[in-house]
Design a protein around this motif. Structure first.
Motif, PDB file in Angstrom:
ATOM      1  N   ALA A 104      11.848  66.151 -20.512  1.00  0.00           N
ATOM      2  CA  ALA A 104      11.098  64.983 -20.064  1.00  0.00           C
ATOM      3  C   ALA A 104      11.332  64.812 -18.576  1.00  0.00           C
ATOM      4  O   ALA A 104      12.368  65.228 -18.045  1.00  0.00           O
ATOM      5  CB  ALA A 104      11.544  63.733 -20.822  1.00  0.00           C
ATOM      6  N   THR A 105      10.353  64.184 -17.889  1.00  0.00           N
ATOM      7  CA  THR A 105      10.444  64.015 -16.448  1.00  0.00           C
ATOM      8  C   THR A 105      10.106  62.589 -16.037  1.00  0.00           C
ATOM      9  O   THR A 105       9.417  61.860 -16.748  1.00  0.00           O
ATOM     10  CB  THR A 105       9.475  64.969 -15.718  1.00  0.00           C
ATOM     11  OG1 THR A 105       8.131  64.674 -16.119  1.00  0.00           O
ATOM     12  CG2 THR A 105       9.794  66.415 -16.001  1.00  0.00           C
ATOM     13  N   ALA A 106      10.591  62.227 -14.854  1.00  0.00           N
ATOM     14  CA  ALA A 106      10.252  60.941 -14.235  1.00  0.00           C
ATOM     15  C   ALA A 106      10.408  61.107 -12.735  1.00  0.00           C
ATOM     16  O   ALA A 106      11.281  61.844 -12.268  1.00  0.00           O
ATOM     17  CB  ALA A 106      11.172  59.829 -14.734  1.00  0.00           C
ATOM     18  N   SER A 107       9.560  60.418 -11.975  1.00  0.00           N
ATOM     19  CA  SER A 107       9.665  60.462 -10.517  1.00  0.00           C
ATOM     20  C   SER A 107       8.948  59.265  -9.914  1.00  0.00           C
ATOM     21  O   SER A 107       8.145  58.603 -10.588  1.00  0.00           O
ATOM     22  CB  SER A 107       9.104  61.771  -9.957  1.00  0.00           C
ATOM     23  OG  SER A 107       7.733  61.897 -10.231  1.00  0.00           O
ATOM     24  N   PRO A 108       9.212  58.950  -8.641  1.00  0.00           N
ATOM     25  CA  PRO A 108       8.596  57.783  -8.021  1.00  0.00           C
ATOM     26  C   PRO A 108       7.070  57.876  -7.987  1.00  0.00           C
ATOM     27  O   PRO A 108       6.508  58.945  -7.713  1.00  0.00           O
ATOM     28  CB  PRO A 108       9.178  57.799  -6.604  1.00  0.00           C
ATOM     29  CG  PRO A 108      10.475  58.532  -6.737  1.00  0.00           C
ATOM     30  CD  PRO A 108      10.216  59.586  -7.767  1.00  0.00           C
ATOM     31  N   MET A 109       6.403  56.760  -8.259  1.00  0.00           N
ATOM     32  CA  MET A 109       4.951  56.727  -8.253  1.00  0.00           C
ATOM     33  C   MET A 109       4.381  57.116  -6.895  1.00  0.00           C
ATOM     34  O   MET A 109       3.334  57.768  -6.816  1.00  0.00           O
ATOM     35  CB  MET A 109       4.464  55.325  -8.640  1.00  0.00           C
ATOM     36  CG  MET A 109       2.957  55.137  -8.542  1.00  0.00           C
ATOM     37  SD  MET A 109       2.009  56.236  -9.628  1.00  0.00           S
ATOM     38  CE  MET A 109       2.137  55.342 -11.187  1.00  0.00           C
ATOM     39  N   ALA A 110       5.061  56.751  -5.813  1.00  0.00           N
ATOM     40  CA  ALA A 110       4.543  57.014  -4.467  1.00  0.00           C
ATOM     41  C   ALA A 110       4.302  58.494  -4.209  1.00  0.00           C
ATOM     42  O   ALA A 110       3.466  58.844  -3.370  1.00  0.00           O
ATOM     43  CB  ALA A 110       5.497  56.442  -3.427  1.00  0.00           C
ATOM     44  N   GLY A 111       4.999  59.371  -4.919  1.00  0.00           N
ATOM     45  CA  GLY A 111       4.851  60.798  -4.694  1.00  0.00           C
ATOM     46  C   GLY A 111       3.864  61.481  -5.609  1.00  0.00           C
ATOM     47  O   GLY A 111       3.718  62.715  -5.554  1.00  0.00           O
ATOM     48  N   GLN A 112       3.172  60.720  -6.446  1.00  0.00           N
ATOM     49  CA  GLN A 112       2.265  61.331  -7.414  1.00  0.00           C
ATOM     50  C   GLN A 112       0.924  61.708  -6.784  1.00  0.00           C
ATOM     51  O   GLN A 112       0.569  61.272  -5.698  1.00  0.00           O
ATOM     52  CB  GLN A 112       2.029  60.382  -8.597  1.00  0.00           C
ATOM     53  CG  GLN A 112       3.278  59.959  -9.314  1.00  0.00           C
ATOM     54  CD  GLN A 112       4.152  61.136  -9.701  1.00  0.00           C
ATOM     55  OE1 GLN A 112       3.679  62.114 -10.272  1.00  0.00           O
ATOM     56  NE2 GLN A 112       5.438  61.050  -9.394  1.00  0.00           N
ATOM     57  N   ALA A 113       0.162  62.494  -7.512  1.00  0.00           N
ATOM     58  CA  ALA A 113      -1.180  62.881  -7.078  1.00  0.00           C
ATOM     59  C   ALA A 113      -2.087  61.647  -7.033  1.00  0.00           C
ATOM     60  O   ALA A 113      -1.808  60.631  -7.689  1.00  0.00           O
ATOM     61  CB  ALA A 113      -1.753  63.925  -8.030  1.00  0.00           C
ATOM     62  N   ASP A 114      -3.176  61.754  -6.292  1.00  0.00           N
ATOM     63  CA  ASP A 114      -4.103  60.628  -6.147  1.00  0.00           C
ATOM     64  C   ASP A 114      -4.600  60.098  -7.483  1.00  0.00           C
ATOM     65  O   ASP A 114      -4.761  58.886  -7.653  1.00  0.00           O
ATOM     66  CB  ASP A 114      -5.302  61.033  -5.291  1.00  0.00           C
ATOM     67  CG  ASP A 114      -4.975  61.052  -3.808  1.00  0.00           C
ATOM     68  OD1 ASP A 114      -3.910  60.523  -3.430  1.00  0.00           O
ATOM     69  OD2 ASP A 114      -5.779  61.598  -3.029  1.00  0.00           O
ATOM     70  N   ALA A 115      -4.858  60.975  -8.425  1.00  0.00           N
ATOM     71  CA  ALA A 115      -5.383  60.540  -9.722  1.00  0.00           C
ATOM     72  C   ALA A 115      -4.432  59.579 -10.427  1.00  0.00           C
ATOM     73  O   ALA A 115      -4.871  58.692 -11.176  1.00  0.00           O
ATOM     74  CB  ALA A 115      -5.655  61.748 -10.615  1.00  0.00           C
ATOM     75  N   ILE A 116      -3.140  59.724 -10.178  1.00  0.00           N
ATOM     76  CA  ILE A 116      -2.138  58.850 -10.787  1.00  0.00           C
ATOM     77  C   ILE A 116      -1.949  57.582  -9.959  1.00  0.00           C
ATOM     78  O   ILE A 116      -1.851  56.471 -10.481  1.00  0.00           O
ATOM     79  CB  ILE A 116      -0.788  59.591 -10.930  1.00  0.00           C
ATOM     80  CG1 ILE A 116      -0.951  60.843 -11.797  1.00  0.00           C
ATOM     81  CG2 ILE A 116       0.278  58.666 -11.513  1.00  0.00           C
ATOM     82  CD1 ILE A 116      -1.340  60.575 -13.215  1.00  0.00           C
ATOM     83  N   ARG A 117      -1.908  57.727  -8.652  1.00  0.00           N
ATOM     84  CA  ARG A 117      -1.612  56.589  -7.777  1.00  0.00           C
ATOM     85  C   ARG A 117      -2.764  55.603  -7.623  1.00  0.00           C
ATOM     86  O   ARG A 117      -2.540  54.392  -7.525  1.00  0.00           O
ATOM     87  CB  ARG A 117      -1.211  57.096  -6.387  1.00  0.00           C
ATOM     88  CG  ARG A 117       0.082  57.860  -6.347  1.00  0.00           C
ATOM     89  CD  ARG A 117       0.499  58.180  -4.916  1.00  0.00           C
ATOM     90  NE  ARG A 117      -0.481  59.034  -4.250  1.00  0.00           N
ATOM     91  CZ  ARG A 117      -1.182  58.691  -3.183  1.00  0.00           C
ATOM     92  NH1 ARG A 117      -1.022  57.501  -2.638  1.00  0.00           N
ATOM     93  NH2 ARG A 117      -2.034  59.534  -2.635  1.00  0.00           N
ATOM     94  N   GLN A 118      -3.998  56.120  -7.584  1.00  0.00           N
ATOM     95  CA  GLN A 118      -5.135  55.284  -7.196  1.00  0.00           C
ATOM     96  C   GLN A 118      -5.344  54.039  -8.058  1.00  0.00           C
ATOM     97  O   GLN A 118      -5.643  52.961  -7.520  1.00  0.00           O
ATOM     98  CB  GLN A 118      -6.419  56.121  -7.159  1.00  0.00           C
ATOM     99  CG  GLN A 118      -6.548  56.986  -5.919  1.00  0.00           C
ATOM    100  CD  GLN A 118      -6.467  56.178  -4.641  1.00  0.00           C
ATOM    101  OE1 GLN A 118      -7.048  55.085  -4.529  1.00  0.00           O
ATOM    102  NE2 GLN A 118      -5.727  56.687  -3.662  1.00  0.00           N
ATOM    103  N   PRO A 119      -5.228  54.098  -9.395  1.00  0.00           N
ATOM    104  CA  PRO A 119      -5.412  52.868 -10.180  1.00  0.00           C
ATOM    105  C   PRO A 119      -4.454  51.753  -9.767  1.00  0.00           C
ATOM    106  O   PRO A 119      -4.822  50.566  -9.793  1.00  0.00           O
ATOM    107  CB  PRO A 119      -5.160  53.321 -11.625  1.00  0.00           C
ATOM    108  CG  PRO A 119      -5.483  54.784 -11.617  1.00  0.00           C
ATOM    109  CD  PRO A 119      -5.017  55.269 -10.279  1.00  0.00           C
TER     110      PRO A 119
END
Length: 200
Positions: A75-90
């Protein structure tokens, strides 16, 4: 990947992000996500690009379940700020503070090891890591499939009760689309993903 016995002792712990652990994660993703509901027909090239982006952040966390030296789930977890646009934009559109959000990526476990509480351990570890990083909200997204989809197995497990039992709630206003190649398809196609959230 060598076989491991379902009755054997499983240990769950955070590990470093070296080449061997990332290859194990890629192999588990391609194995587990090939089944319903993702039907993902993966490749090591796709996995290499995805994992390099997802785990580039030093704060990204990788958790493994293993029997001896054999990984049976990750399983993984990481800061939202570093995610791809598709994840961050909403979340950006909603005016959310990305620095306060931890994004939980995959939680993949071989079928023969399910029902032993390992899924709960994955959430425990990721939520603890999120709090340590200063996050106040944990989110993940899951693919949406029609219940009449021809590939849906008769005994398909609905994970919604498990997620709700962990305190997560689906947020219909937060959705995105991700593309991957499905089993039996020649090309990638878009898939609707809905987000689930929990205040930590």
């Amino acid at each position: 990947m060598a076989a491991a016995r379902p009755s054997a002792q499983v240990t769950v712990e955070r590990i470093g992000k070296d080449d061997m652990s990332l290859r194990a994660l890629a192999t588990l993703r391609m194995t587990v996500f090939r089944s319903w509901p993702y039907l993902y027909d993966g490749s090591m090239d796709y996995e290499a690009d995805y994992l390099a982006e997802f785990l580039a952040d030093e704060a990204a966390v990788l958790i493994v379940a293993r029997v001896g030296d054999i990984p049976v789930g990750m399983a993984t977890a990481s800061p939202m700020a570093g995610q791809a646009d598709a994840i961050r934009q909403p979340f950006l559109r909603a005016g959310r503070d990305l620095g306060a959000i931890s994004y939980f990526g995959e939680s993949v476990l071989l079928p023969q090891f399910r029902g032993q509480g390992i899924g709960h351990r994955f959430f425990d570890e990721r939520e603890a890591a999120a709090r340590e990083a200063g996050a106040s909200l944990a989110v993940f997204c899951a693919v949406q499939r029609d219940s009449s989809h021809p590939a849906r197995p008769p005994a398909a497990r609905d994970l919604q009760p498990f997620w709700e039992g962990r305190g997560y709630r689906q947020t219909p206003d937060f959705s995105t689309a991700m593309s991957w190649k499905e089993v039996g398809q020649a090309d990638e196609s878009e898939h609707l993903m809905h987000f689930w959230q929990k205040h930590l």
